[in-house]
Write a protein that holds these residues in place. Sequence first.
Motif, PDB file in Angstrom:
ATOM      1  N   TYR A 162      -4.180  -3.070  -3.646  1.00  0.00           N
ATOM      2  CA  TYR A 162      -5.121  -3.158  -2.327  1.00  0.00           C
ATOM      3  C   TYR A 162      -6.055  -2.314  -1.874  1.00  0.00           C
ATOM      4  O   TYR A 162      -7.014  -2.619  -1.337  1.00  0.00           O
ATOM      5  CB  TYR A 162      -4.150  -2.811  -1.259  1.00  0.00           C
ATOM      6  N   HIS A 166      -9.796  -4.886  -0.929  1.00  0.00           N
ATOM      7  CA  HIS A 166      -9.981  -5.652  -0.359  1.00  0.00           C
ATOM      8  C   HIS A 166     -11.538  -5.165   0.008  1.00  0.00           C
ATOM      9  O   HIS A 166     -11.659  -5.733   1.194  1.00  0.00           O
ATOM     10  CB  HIS A 166      -9.154  -4.782   0.515  1.00  0.00           C
ATOM     11  N   ARG A 183      -4.566 -14.459   1.617  1.00  0.00           N
ATOM     12  CA  ARG A 183      -3.354 -14.774   1.749  1.00  0.00           C
ATOM     13  C   ARG A 183      -2.394 -13.195   1.499  1.00  0.00           C
ATOM     14  O   ARG A 183      -2.393 -12.523   2.562  1.00  0.00           O
ATOM     15  CB  ARG A 183      -2.631 -15.559   1.487  1.00  0.00           C
ATOM     16  N   TRP A 184      -2.844 -12.266  -0.211  1.00  0.00           N
ATOM     17  CA  TRP A 184      -2.077 -11.345   0.141  1.00  0.00           C
ATOM     18  C   TRP A 184      -2.676 -10.411   1.401  1.00  0.00           C
ATOM     19  O   TRP A 184      -1.604  -9.162   1.755  1.00  0.00           O
ATOM     20  CB  TRP A 184      -2.218 -10.916  -1.365  1.00  0.00           C
ATOM     21  N   ARG A 186      -4.136 -10.286   3.555  1.00  0.00           N
ATOM     22  CA  ARG A 186      -3.993 -10.339   4.703  1.00  0.00           C
ATOM     23  C   ARG A 186      -2.238  -9.871   5.446  1.00  0.00           C
ATOM     24  O   ARG A 186      -2.151  -8.978   6.203  1.00  0.00           O
ATOM     25  CB  ARG A 186      -3.861 -11.465   5.652  1.00  0.00           C
ATOM     26  N   ARG A 187      -1.350 -10.489   4.729  1.00  0.00           N
ATOM     27  CA  ARG A 187      -0.443  -9.913   4.637  1.00  0.00           C
ATOM     28  C   ARG A 187       0.074  -8.403   4.746  1.00  0.00           C
ATOM     29  O   ARG A 187       0.844  -7.633   5.931  1.00  0.00           O
ATOM     30  CB  ARG A 187       1.017 -10.437   3.414  1.00  0.00           C
ATOM     31  N   THR A 189      -2.271  -5.772   5.815  1.00  0.00           N
ATOM     32  CA  THR A 189      -2.610  -5.949   7.262  1.00  0.00           C
ATOM     33  C   THR A 189      -2.028  -6.002   8.163  1.00  0.00           C
ATOM     34  O   THR A 189      -2.146  -4.949   9.390  1.00  0.00           O
ATOM     35  CB  THR A 189      -3.859  -6.536   8.030  1.00  0.00           C
ATOM     36  N   ASP A 190      -0.985  -6.861   8.374  1.00  0.00           N
ATOM     37  CA  ASP A 190      -0.068  -7.295   9.542  1.00  0.00           C
ATOM     38  C   ASP A 190       1.182  -5.846   9.128  1.00  0.00           C
ATOM     39  O   ASP A 190       2.136  -6.007   9.881  1.00  0.00           O
ATOM     40  CB  ASP A 190       0.505  -8.473   8.718  1.00  0.00           C
ATOM     41  N   LEU A 191       1.379  -5.453   7.749  1.00  0.00           N
ATOM     42  CA  LEU A 191       2.682  -4.569   8.191  1.00  0.00           C
ATOM     43  C   LEU A 191       2.897  -3.431   9.268  1.00  0.00           C
ATOM     44  O   LEU A 191       1.623  -2.848   9.351  1.00  0.00           O
ATOM     45  CB  LEU A 191       2.968  -4.057   6.448  1.00  0.00           C
ATOM     46  N   ASP A 192       3.698  -2.814   9.145  1.00  0.00           N
ATOM     47  CA  ASP A 192       3.924  -1.897  10.235  1.00  0.00           C
ATOM     48  C   ASP A 192       3.663  -0.492   9.830  1.00  0.00           C
ATOM     49  O   ASP A 192       3.604   0.047   8.783  1.00  0.00           O
ATOM     50  CB  ASP A 192       4.926  -1.862  10.607  1.00  0.00           C
ATOM     51  N   PHE A 194       0.027  -0.016   9.634  1.00  0.00           N
ATOM     52  CA  PHE A 194      -1.428   0.175   8.131  1.00  0.00           C
ATOM     53  C   PHE A 194      -2.580   0.760   9.498  1.00  0.00           C
ATOM     54  O   PHE A 194      -2.535   0.079  10.090  1.00  0.00           O
ATOM     55  CB  PHE A 194      -1.437  -1.807   8.028  1.00  0.00           C
TER      56      PHE A 194
END
Length: 200
Positions: A162, A166, A183-184, A186-187, A189-192, A194
């Motif tokens: 990453y 990014h 898409r990966w 974006r996933r 950045t959604d992780l707790d 981050f």
Amino acid sequence: MKLYDFHDSGNGYKVRLLCAFLGLGYEYVEKDIITGETRTPDFLAKNPNGRIPLLELDDGTCLSESDAILFYLADGTPWWPGDKLHRTRVLQWMFFEQYNHEPSIAVARFIVRHTADDHPRRAELTALRAKGHDALRVMATQLAKTPWLTGDTPTIADVALYAYTHVAHQADIDVGEHPPVARWLRRMTDLDGFVPMTAS
């Protein structure tokens, strides 16, 4: 712990990001690699290779090489899986990151951000960008099949890759040409836990 780092470094960001995911605290020590702050006698005594990131443990032990630091911090956590084959898959991607991905995308980004427009290294950019897209295609092939690089859960392989993926746009490499990779990103950045590169 004490983390010697340079904020614009993707390799340093790997460590900062994993620490955020794990809730680990550390003292941050900025070392400007552009002006040679990692080449002083004091720093070379800690890391003879003169590079960041460098993690100094509470007992004074110093760990270098970003991916090795990731392994040390992740050991015993879900970020470093227990299954032997799964661990091997993680290592495959981390070796890929260091051998195929980082030497193209990270180097191109460094040249764009830290050299003058007439610098001789600018001649390397076309070839580096092509190799960067090659690396992203390899990632896209996997990420079209699984949400994370080694399967259904994120690991330190995802953290390692990453970091420079990014910011590939800063090397004029468009990740949008590889939709599974976009898409990966974006996933991630959604992780707790981050944290972005600029705020970590």
